[in-house]
Every structure is written in structure tokens, then in C-alpha cells.
Scaffold this motif. Sequence first.
Motif, PDB file in Angstrom:
ATOM      1  N   THR A   1      30.239  68.518  53.394  1.00  0.00           N
ATOM      2  CA  THR A   1      31.456  67.745  53.613  1.00  0.00           C
ATOM      3  C   THR A   1      31.667  66.783  52.456  1.00  0.00           C
ATOM      4  N   ARG A  31      37.445  65.496  53.934  1.00  0.00           N
ATOM      5  CA  ARG A  31      38.087  64.416  54.675  1.00  0.00           C
ATOM      6  C   ARG A  31      38.820  63.523  53.677  1.00  0.00           C
ATOM      7  N   THR A  89      40.572  67.333  57.068  1.00  0.00           N
ATOM      8  CA  THR A  89      40.879  66.202  57.938  1.00  0.00           C
ATOM      9  C   THR A  89      41.555  65.135  57.092  1.00  0.00           C
ATOM     10  N   THR A 135      42.947  61.191  57.414  1.00  0.00           N
ATOM     11  CA  THR A 135      42.738  60.068  58.314  1.00  0.00           C
ATOM     12  C   THR A 135      43.119  58.757  57.627  1.00  0.00           C
ATOM     13  N   ASP A 143      35.539  57.519  58.933  1.00  0.00           N
ATOM     14  CA  ASP A 143      35.456  58.973  59.048  1.00  0.00           C
ATOM     15  C   ASP A 143      34.727  59.600  57.862  1.00  0.00           C
TER      16      ASP A 143
END
Length: 284
Positions: free
Chosen positions: A10, A35, A76, A78, A83
Motif C-alpha cells: 500500500t 490511498r 482510496t 480520503t 488513513d
Amino acid sequence: MNVSAELPTTVGVYGGGRMGAGIAHAFLVAGTAVRVVESSPETADAARCRVEAGIEKAAERGTLPASVTAVLDRLTVTVDPTDLAGCGLVVEAVPEDVSLKQRVLAEVERVSPSAVLATNTSSLSVDGLAAALKAPERFVGLHFFNPVPVSELVEIVVGAKTQPEIVAAARGWAGALGKKAITVTDSPGFASSRLGVAIALEAMRMLDEGVATAEDIDTAMTLGYKHPVGPLKTTDIVGLDVRLAIAEYLARELGERFEPPAVLRDKVAAGHLGRKTGQGFYTW
């Protein structure tokens, strides 16, 4: 320090503008979960749209290794920096403002202390940004180039306290993204911005002096020196305001040879910032 040269599972990207969205795109295509953090619901929506549009265009070109849905399922977006907890790498991609970048980097370090932190700055001192961090040894410059999905280069900028294992991992990550890495020591403008801005500023002086038109100056470099895009058109793509800020910084650090020409200051003052406003050295 044990950091793998394989891509982290990630990756975080703080900032979803054109560069941030492009960086997110590159990691998504390479197979990681990404993210993206933005400052408000509105800018988060815009960031998502940028990434989605880029992925869809890649699919149309036949360069996407999986379906659009499969790739975007790993994205993702955000407004909550927490996060980013658990990311193996977080790339800061906010505007070229030292205090802003330092605040963002310190915030990311608090929420994801085990992550490698990277800045996408094109000219600011990596060591200066690292002053805001408790663990500067885990910090490195990863200077991507616009447009990130198709650009072949990543400039790895090594700070005074950056550990060799981080540099080696960064080279591996660049290769996994299908890009060529160069390694430079932290210095004003690094290698790419310093050379690129020097050529662009001289092209602007030539234009101001009536040596040739913008088109002919650019053609001299594209045909004569095999540059893919001429220095004035590149300035339009990068943004005249961005080039002005970098030139002012380099002039302070390296001397008057980087002093921005009047034509650049005048165009920025008039709001002619290049492709993003429709007018710069060219009409878009």
C-alpha cells in the motif's frame, strides 16, 4: 534498516493534483493499493476524477494490465490523513511551499511512523524539508515528471541523513514502475530542474530580445537536440507560475544567472500561466 526494493503493498499519496494523481496512477498500474489524501471533500472528488480519467485513458490505449474496475478497486481517496497508517511508502505531492510540505510530512510521520516518506518536490531542499521530521533517515526525494504515467524518469534525491537502504529501495521501486532512476545529491534544483530551468530562462530571454519566435526556438531544440518538447512549450505545460517560483529560488541559492526574465514575470502577473489557463507562450 530493512526496506524491500519490492513495491509496498500500500502506497500513500498526499495531494491529488495533477502530479499526485499521476503518481497514484503509476502505482495503481504497477499493482499496489493507493490511498490519496486531499484537503476537502471537493478536492478529494476532483482528485478521484483525475485518477479515474487517467486509468480509463490507459485502458483505451491498451496499456492497463487489468480491468479499469480491478485497478480502481485498489484506490482510496480520503480527507483523513490517519488513513495513511500502515502504508509502506507515502509520497508528498502538495504545492511547492516549504512550510506546507513540512507540516504535511510531520503529520504523515505521526500517523505512519514506519513508512518511508518521500517528497515530489522539483527543487526545494530535501534536507530543509527533513528538518521537520524525527526520522530523516527514512526520508528521500522522489521527483516524478509530468505526465507521470508516461514519463520514463524518476530523480532520486539523497539527503544528508537518507540511509543507503532507502536509496536502494527507491531505485527498485522506480524500476518496478517501469521508470529509469537517476540519483543526485540534495542541491538547489537537483539535476533536472536546474538544467531545465536554465535552458527555459535563456529561451525566454531570446524570445524577449526578438531572436526568434517561440515556435522556432522550440523547434531548434526538438529537431536540433532531439528534445521531445521545446523549453517554452514545456514551461507552458509545467506552468509559468511554477517555473517562476523555481527560478526565484534558484536565483537566491545560485546567483543572478537564474534571475527570471521580465517576460516571465509579466505573463504570470497577467494570469497567463500556460496550458492550465489557456495562454502562456502559446495559446492552448
